[in-house]
Write an enzyme that holds these catalytic residues in place. Structure first.
Site, PDB file in Angstrom:
ATOM      1  N   ASP A 347     -54.410   9.457  44.033  1.00  8.95           N
ATOM      2  CA  ASP A 347     -53.212   9.963  43.383  1.00  8.95           C
ATOM      3  C   ASP A 347     -51.994   9.821  44.303  1.00  8.95           C
ATOM      4  O   ASP A 347     -52.115   9.921  45.522  1.00  8.95           O
ATOM      5  CB  ASP A 347     -53.441  11.449  43.073  1.00  8.95           C
ATOM      6  CG  ASP A 347     -52.627  11.912  41.886  1.00  8.95           C
ATOM      7  OD1 ASP A 347     -51.884  11.083  41.326  1.00  8.95           O
ATOM      8  OD2 ASP A 347     -52.734  13.095  41.525  1.00  8.95           O
ATOM      9  N   HIS A 349     -47.481  10.626  44.401  1.00 12.94           N
ATOM     10  CA  HIS A 349     -46.274  11.114  43.735  1.00 12.94           C
ATOM     11  C   HIS A 349     -45.046  10.735  44.536  1.00 12.94           C
ATOM     12  O   HIS A 349     -45.012  10.937  45.743  1.00 12.94           O
ATOM     13  CB  HIS A 349     -46.342  12.630  43.555  1.00 12.94           C
ATOM     14  CG  HIS A 349     -47.456  13.044  42.654  1.00 12.94           C
ATOM     15  ND1 HIS A 349     -48.667  13.469  43.120  1.00 12.94           N
ATOM     16  CD2 HIS A 349     -47.558  13.020  41.303  1.00 12.94           C
ATOM     17  CE1 HIS A 349     -49.472  13.716  42.112  1.00 12.94           C
ATOM     18  NE2 HIS A 349     -48.836  13.444  40.992  1.00 12.94           N
ATOM     19  N   LYS A 430     -46.068   6.867  30.074  1.00 11.28           N
ATOM     20  CA  LYS A 430     -46.897   6.239  31.097  1.00 11.28           C
ATOM     21  C   LYS A 430     -46.943   4.721  30.912  1.00 11.28           C
ATOM     22  O   LYS A 430     -46.825   4.220  29.792  1.00 11.28           O
ATOM     23  CB  LYS A 430     -48.342   6.739  31.011  1.00 11.28           C
ATOM     24  CG  LYS A 430     -48.497   8.242  30.938  1.00 11.28           C
ATOM     25  CD  LYS A 430     -49.967   8.636  31.057  1.00 11.28           C
ATOM     26  CE  LYS A 430     -50.754   8.349  29.805  1.00 11.28           C
ATOM     27  NZ  LYS A 430     -52.181   8.586  29.947  1.00 11.28           N
ATOM     28  N   HIS A 476     -45.547   9.596  38.999  1.00  9.57           N
ATOM     29  CA  HIS A 476     -46.974   9.745  39.294  1.00  9.57           C
ATOM     30  C   HIS A 476     -47.601   8.354  39.292  1.00  9.57           C
ATOM     31  O   HIS A 476     -47.241   7.522  38.465  1.00  9.57           O
ATOM     32  CB  HIS A 476     -47.708  10.547  38.204  1.00  9.57           C
ATOM     33  CG  HIS A 476     -47.092  11.867  37.872  1.00  9.57           C
ATOM     34  ND1 HIS A 476     -47.770  13.046  37.991  1.00  9.57           N
ATOM     35  CD2 HIS A 476     -45.863  12.210  37.396  1.00  9.57           C
ATOM     36  CE1 HIS A 476     -47.015  14.057  37.599  1.00  9.57           C
ATOM     37  NE2 HIS A 476     -45.848  13.573  37.230  1.00  9.57           N
TER      38      HIS A 476
END
Length: 603
Positions: A347, A349, A430, A476
Site C-alpha cells: 500500500d 499514499h 479508481k 492511494h
RNA sequence: GCCGCUUUAGCUCAGUUGGUUAGAGCAACUGUUUUGUAAACAGUAGGUCCACGGUUCGAAUCCGUGAAGCGGCUCCA
C-alpha cells in the site's frame, strides 16, 4: 458461423433449456436467459424443488428431444397490456415484473430504472406499445430475439453447472437457480473448449500451491487464513521487494503502523459506517476500548501525515507500507489466495497539492506498467467511477473533476481502458488494473485512487506560499494489490514456472554420484557469490543440492516437477573439464565453472 | 451470508445394493544399489474414512447439524 449466428444459437439454447425444464417441472417460473461467454444461462425458480447437477442428464435428454423435433422459433408481438395479462395468467411473476418495467420505462436494465419503482406495477401511459415473443413447440417466452430458425439448428451444447443467483442481482430478492450451459457450432469446438478448461485446471494456483509447496491452510487456523511455507514466503518477499523498490525510486518512504486501532479512527475516516460489519473486533481488557484489526491502512497513514505541520515545500509526502490487513469476508466469498481474510497490501499514499496530482499519478502508472511488463502480464485497465447511489462521500463536483483527471492520466499514458460506473471506492474514483486467472475470471490487482474525502474528514492541512492552510489530496496506490491475490494470478499466469529472479529455488545441483562432492563444494562457492541485480536489487541466489543416493533420472524428474528453472548436472565428466551441464526449460548446455556466475545473471 | 456440489493415508485416487480386519500408486522409513538426462530393487510402517449426533444387529456408505473446500450469486475499503 459468425458471432451473430453463434449468439442466436446460444440464446436459442437458453430457450430450449427453459422448454425442457418446463416440461419436467410444470410450475417452473422463469427469470432471464441471456448469452454469456462461451454459452448461456437461464434463471429458474421451481419453488421448493432444487435442481442439482444430477438432474442434468434428464434435462439434457429433454433438450435433445426438443432439438430433434426441430421446432420452429416463431416470432409474435403482443400489446404491452395483453403481455402483462399473459404473464399473470401463465403464472410467470418474474416476466410480469419485467413487462411492467418495460411498460413504465421502456427498459428492463436495472441501472436505467428508478430503484423505488423497479418491479412495481406500471399505471398510466406506456413507454412502448408492444413487445416481442418467441414460441417454440409449447413454450412461449418474452424475448427480443434473435433466434435460429428452429430448434434443430443449435450445434453442440452441454449443461455445466447450477448456481444460486438473486433475481435482478439484488440479495434482498428471492434467489433463483441459474442453469449454465456452454455451446459451440460443432462438437469439435465444444470438445476443444472442454479440453482447454481441463488444461487450465492444471495451472490452478491452489493445485500448484500444493504441488510447489507454496502455501497451505489449516482447519484449526480457519477459513481464508493461508499459511505460507518457506518457498511461498520467498515469492511474497521478492514481489513485495520489487513493488517497494519501484516506489522507493520515486521518493516513497517506508512507514510502519500497528495492526490494531481504536474504532474511532474508522469512524473518522468513514469506513466504520460502510464496512463496520466486516471488521474483526478486539476489546481491550484493560481499558474496554473498542478496537479493530486494521482492514486497510490509509487512515493510519493520515495520522503520520498529521503528526507535524506541513509546508507546500514539503509536498508531496509519500508513504509506503507493505502490511497485512484483516477483513471478515463472508465465508462464501473466500476462495484460494484470491479472496482471503488476511491480505497483505503493498500500500502507498501520496499527500499532494492539487497541482501535483498529474505528475504523481503519472509516476505511479509508470511503476505499474514497468512491473507488469517485467512480469509479462497484460492487464486491462478499468476506470472505476461512482454511480448515482448514496454510497459515496464528498461533493459531486469534486468527484467529477477527480474522474476527469484519472481519465486524462490513462489517456496520456496511452493505456487501453474501459469505464465502469458503480465501481469506485466510497471516497473516490479508481484506476484499476485487472488480471485474468486460468479460467478467464478477472481480478483487480494494481490500483491508483484519487481521494478528496479522507483529507477533509481528517482535517489534513499544509501551509501554502501565502501562509494560509490548504487541504491536500490523497492518492492511494497498490501495485500488486493484495500479495495473496496477486500471487494467485501470477502462479496461474506462469503455470508455476517463475522467472529466475523470483523462483523460490532458483538453482538445484544434481549429482550423478558421490565422487563429485568436492567439486560441488566449489560450485556452491560460485553460487553463493552470485548476486542478481535485475529487476530486484541485491537478490542473492537461492540454490540447493540433491546429492541423494538416487538415479539422475529421478533427480531431474523431481526438480522439473518443482519447476526449478536451473538444474546443474554434475558428474565425473563435468568435474574433469571443470564444467557443469546447465539444464533449463530451453535445453541443456555445458558452461565452464569460471563463467557460470555470469551465465546465471543472464538467464 | 445464499444456491448446488465435494471431503477416504503426507499426495493422487479405488472402495459394489449398508456386511468380517478399509485398498493401490507415489512420498516416508530400513536394507541393497554409486547411478550421465523425466520414476533402481526389496521390505517396513502409515487411517478417529472432516467432526459431532442419529437410524440400524451392523455405517466410509443412509439421515441431521457443524467445519473446511469447489462453482456461482451478493459483497470487495
Amino acid at each position: 458461423m459468425n458471432d451473430e449466428q453463434l449468439h442466436a444459437m446460444r440464446h436459442s439454447l437458453a430457450h430450449i433449456t427453459a422448454t425442457a425444464v418446463k416440461q419436467l417441472w410444470l410450475h417452473a417460473k422463469f427469470g432471464v436467459g441471456p448469452v454469456v461467454e462461451n454459452g448461456f444461462y437461464y434463471d429458474i425458480d421451481i419453488g421448493e424443488t432444487k435442481i442439482s447437477e444430477s438432474d442434468f442428464k434428464k434435462i439434457e435428454k429433454e433438450m435433445r428431444r426438443v432439438v430433434n423435433q426441430d421446432q420452429p422459433f416463431e416470432h409474435s408481438t403482443k400489446q404491452i397490456d395483453d403481455a402483462i395479462t399473459w404473464a399473470n395468467e401463465s403464472d410467470q411473476p418474474y416476466k410480469a415484473e419485467l413487462l411492467n418495467d418495460l411498460k413504465r420505462s421502456g427498459t428492463t436494465v436495472a441501472k436505467d430504472l428508478d430503484a423505488g419503482e423497479m418491479g412495481t406495477i406500471a399505471d398510466g401511459d406506456s413507454a412502448l406499445e408492444e413487445v416481442g415473443f418467441y414460441t417454440n413447440g409449447e413454450f412461449t417466452d418474452l424475448c427480443r430475439g434473435p433466434h435460429v430458425e428452429s430448434t434443430g439448428n443449435v450445434g453442440a451444447f452441454k449443461l455445466m453447472r447450477v448456481a444460486g443467483a438473486y433475481w435482478r442481482g439484488n440479495e434482498k430478492n428471492p434467489q433463483m437457480q441459474r442453469l449454465y450451459g456452454v455451446a459451440f457450432a460443432t462438437q469439435d469446438e465444444l470438445d476443444t473448449y472442454l479440453e482447454r478448461l481441463e488444461q487450465a485446471k492444471q495451472r490452478d494456483h491452489r493445485k500448484l500451491g500444493k504441488e510447489l509447496d507454496l502455501y497451505t491452510t489449516s482447519q484449526l487456523v480457519g477459513a481464508g487464513l493461508p499459511l505460507f511455507t518457506p518457498r511461498g514466503t520467498v515469492l511474497r518477499d521478492i514481489m513485495a521487494q520489487y513493488s517497494n523498490q519501484l516506489r522507493q525510486q520515486r521518493g516513497f518512504s517506508k512507514v510502519w503502523t500497528p495492526h490494531i486501532t481504536k474504532q474511532d479512527l474508522y469512524e473518522a475516516s468513514g469506513h466504520w459506517a460502510k464496512f463496520g460489519d466486516e471488521l474483526f473486533l478486539v476489546t481491550s481488557q484493560e481499558t474496554n476500548d473498542k478496537m479493530a484489526l486494521k482492514p486497510m491502512n490509509c487512515p493510519h497513514h493520515t495520522q503520520i501525515y498529521a503528526s507535524q505541520p506541513r509546508s507546500y515545500r514539503d509536498m508531496p509526502v509519500r508513504y509506503l507500507e507493505t502490511t497485512t490487513d484483516y477483513r471478515d469476508e463472508k465465508t462464501g466469498e473466500l476462495g484460494g489466495l484470491n479472496r482471503v481474510r488476511s491480505l497483505t497490501q503493498d500500500d502507498s499514499h501520496v499527500f499532494a497539492r492539487p497541482d501535483q496530482i498529474e505528475q504523481e499519478i503519472d509516476g505511479l502508472l509508470a511503476s505499474a506498467r514497468e512491473l507488469y511488463a517485467t512480469l509479462d502480464m497484460k492487464l486491462r485497465v478499468r476506470l472505476s467511477y461512482r454511480d448515482d447511489s448514496d454510497a459515496y462521500l464528498g461533493e459531486k463536483s469534486l468527484w467529477e473533476s477527480a474522474q476527469a483527471q484519472l481519465k486524462t492520466a490513462v489517456e496520456k499514458n496511452q493505456l487501453d481502458y474501459f469505464e465502469q460506473d458503480g465501481e469506485a471506492a466510497f471516497y473516490g474514483p479508481k484506476i484499476d488494473f485487472m488480471a485474468t486467472d486460468a479460467i478467464g475470471r478477472e481480478h483487480q490487482v494494481a490500483t491508483v485512487q484519487l481521494d478528496f474525502v479522507q483529507p477533509e474528514r481528517f482535517k489534513l492541512q499544509y501551509t501554502d506560499d501565502e501562509g494560509s492552510f490548504q487541504t491536500p489530496v490523497m492518492i492511494h496506490c497498490a501495485l500488486l494489490g493484495s500479495i495473496e491475490r496477486f500471487l494467485s494470478v501470477f502462479i496461474e499466469h506462469t503455470g508455476g514456472w517463475f522467472p529466475l529472479w523470483a523462483a523460490p529455488e532458483q538453482v538445484r545441483i544434481l549429482t550423478i554420484n558421490d565422487t563429485v562432492l568436492d567439486y560441488v563444494e566449489e560450485i556452491e562457492v560460485v553460487l553463493r557469490d552470485t548476486l542478481l541485480m535485475q529487476p530486484v536489487k541485491y537478490n542473492e541466489l537461492r540454490f540447493t543440492r540433491d546429492d541423494r543416493n538416487e538415479s539422475l533420472g529421478k533427480k531431474i524428474r523431481e526438480a522439473t516437477g518443482m519447476k526449478i528453472p536451473v538444474q546443474l548436472i554434475v558428474g565425473p565428466k563435468d568435474k574433469e573439464v571443470r564444467e557443469v551441464s546447465v539444464r533449463t526449460q530451453g535445453g541443456e548446455e555445458k558452461v565452464s565453472l569460471d563463467t557460470l556466475s555470469e551465465y546465471l545473471k543472464n538467464v
